[in-house]
Design a protein around this motif. Structure first.
Motif, mmCIF file in Angstrom:
data_model
loop_
_atom_site.group_PDB
_atom_site.id
_atom_site.type_symbol
_atom_site.label_atom_id
_atom_site.label_comp_id
_atom_site.label_asym_id
_atom_site.label_seq_id
_atom_site.Cartn_x
_atom_site.Cartn_y
_atom_site.Cartn_z
ATOM 1 N N MET A 1 33.215 -16.092 -49.739
ATOM 2 C CA MET A 1 32.481 -16.358 -50.978
ATOM 3 C C MET A 1 32.220 -17.850 -51.144
ATOM 4 N N ASP A 2 33.156 -18.688 -50.696
ATOM 5 C CA ASP A 2 32.945 -20.132 -50.753
ATOM 6 C C ASP A 2 31.812 -20.549 -49.807
ATOM 7 N N ALA A 3 31.785 -19.913 -48.635
ATOM 8 C CA ALA A 3 30.723 -20.234 -47.684
ATOM 9 C C ALA A 3 29.347 -19.861 -48.225
ATOM 10 N N LEU A 4 29.314 -18.855 -49.090
ATOM 11 C CA LEU A 4 28.054 -18.434 -49.707
ATOM 12 C C LEU A 4 27.775 -19.189 -51.010
ATOM 13 N N THR B 1 42.037 -10.913 -49.321
ATOM 14 C CA THR B 1 41.346 -11.625 -50.393
ATOM 15 C C THR B 1 41.206 -13.109 -50.065
ATOM 16 N N THR B 2 42.137 -13.649 -49.314
ATOM 17 C CA THR B 2 41.996 -15.040 -48.861
ATOM 18 C C THR B 2 40.762 -15.182 -47.980
ATOM 19 N N VAL B 3 40.597 -14.258 -47.055
ATOM 20 C CA VAL B 3 39.410 -14.258 -46.200
ATOM 21 C C VAL B 3 38.147 -14.039 -47.035
ATOM 22 N N PHE B 4 38.240 -13.120 -47.996
ATOM 23 C CA PHE B 4 37.120 -12.851 -48.895
ATOM 24 C C PHE B 4 36.738 -14.109 -49.668
ATOM 25 N N THR C 1 42.383 -6.384 -55.725
ATOM 26 C CA THR C 1 42.683 -7.816 -55.619
ATOM 27 C C THR C 1 41.405 -8.635 -55.469
ATOM 28 N N MET C 2 40.437 -8.097 -54.748
ATOM 29 C CA MET C 2 39.161 -8.803 -54.607
ATOM 30 C C MET C 2 38.411 -8.858 -55.932
ATOM 31 N N ILE C 3 38.441 -7.769 -56.682
ATOM 32 C CA ILE C 3 37.812 -7.775 -58.007
ATOM 33 C C ILE C 3 38.488 -8.809 -58.901
ATOM 34 N N VAL D 1 43.140 -16.836 -53.725
ATOM 35 C CA VAL D 1 42.054 -17.807 -53.898
ATOM 36 C C VAL D 1 42.599 -19.227 -53.802
ATOM 37 N N ALA D 2 43.731 -19.483 -54.446
ATOM 38 C CA ALA D 2 44.329 -20.819 -54.382
ATOM 39 C C ALA D 2 44.734 -21.172 -52.956
#
Length: 319
Positions: A194-197, A187-190, A126-128, A263-264
């Protein structure tokens, strides 16, 4: 051909041997009295054509050999034997059409259990896929589909419905629901990380995305593809052609839909989240419906073929 290795209680060895000898498609029978130590009993070996395997296993279980001894089944990759060829010719039907229900139940039992490995594959896939939807990269989407292990629980549910096995159905459904819930949550946390980075952005999610916008926009073709994939996946399991499962995995939008929902959700885009959940549910339902109907069809077809064969005179020389 299948190879059977059995530890048989001595008081049932004669009955087991008679059953094996009376089953068309069996050969290479070996009986070693008192050879087994744990559990104690007689060691009985034989080979059986795949077409006759389910009937023979049912008879052996009727003798409770699986309860008081053991039955192990292996698929023979190569057998150089004229007698084996004759046994396969004597057996009704074609090997690829035969369903070994015990083998199918065993395989789906292993693949439909919620384990650390299963959960890890689901989360990683799911992360991929999340990276794929944000970057609008079809290659990453396909890769995530191939990694996702969700077909195991789906096959378990289909098998449980046909075999009326409520425990298998509950375990498979639990693995499916919890697996996707954990994957979407992780994946929401992921995605937030990723947004923070500055690797993910809301503008990327809400862009046109021509390669991946289908993930959150379900249509009738989504259901049609899920139905076809369910039939293909089930046939690949029952015919032991596991290579086809890869093609099934990359043809349905399950893991990518979960990823897009995650992600949404991280950006508060409820429209895409809901559309992705609809896509996910549509695909899962289509696969389960098609898989269950396929198994019912195979069961009916094989029962009809076996009944027709039994009404025909058997060739002489079996033994």
């Amino acid at each position: 051909m299948l190879h059977l290795r059995m530890i048989v209680p001595p008081d049932r060895t004669s009955a087991a041997v008679r059953l094996i000898e009376s089953t068309v498609g069996t050969t290479h029978l070996v009986v070693l009295p008192g050879a087994a130590r744990d559990p104690s009993g007689d060691l009985v070996l034989c080979d059986v054509a795949r077409e006759a395997g389910d009937e023979l296993l049912g008879g052996l279980r009727g003798l409770r050999i699986d309860q008081d001894g053991s039955i192990a089944v292996d698929t023979i990759g190569l057998s150089l034997s004229a007698r084996a060829e004759a046994a396969e010719e004597e057996a009704p039907g074609e090997p690829a059409d035969a369903v070994i229900w015990e083998q199918l139940a065993g395989a789906t039992h292993e693949e439909s259990t919620l384990s650390i490995t299963y959960s890890a594959f689901m989360i990683l896939a799911t992360m991929i896929a999340a990276c794929g939807v944000v970057l609008d990269n079809a290659i990453l989407i396909v890769g995530a589909m191939a990694v996702g292990p969700e077909f195991g629980p789906l096959a378990g549910i289909c098998t449980a419905v046909v075999q009326r096995a409520p425990k298998l159905a509950a375990r498979s459904l639990f693995a499916l629901v919890v697996g996707f819930a954990a994957a979407i949550a992780a994946t929401t946390v992921f995605s937030l990380g990723m947004d923070a980075l500055d690797l993910f952005s809301r503008s990327q999610l809400e862009a046109d995305r021509p390669n991946t916008r289908f993930i959150w926009q379900p249509d009738p073709f989504s259901f049609v593809v899920a139905l076809l994939a369910g039939v293909a996946g089930t046939l690949s399991l029952t015919s032991a052609k596991s290579g086809a499962l890869v093609g099934v995995a990359i043809s349905v939008t399950t893991v990518p839909a979960g990823a897009n929902a995650a992600v949404a959700l991280s950006y508060g885009d409820l429209s895409q989240t809901w559309g992705s959940i609809e896509q996910l549910g549509l695909n899962l339902f289509g696969i389960m419906l098609a898989g269950t109907l396929t198994l019912y069809g195979q069961k009916l077809l094989w029962r009809t073929q076996r009944g027709r064969w039994r009404r025909e005179p058997r060739s002489e020389g079996h033994g």
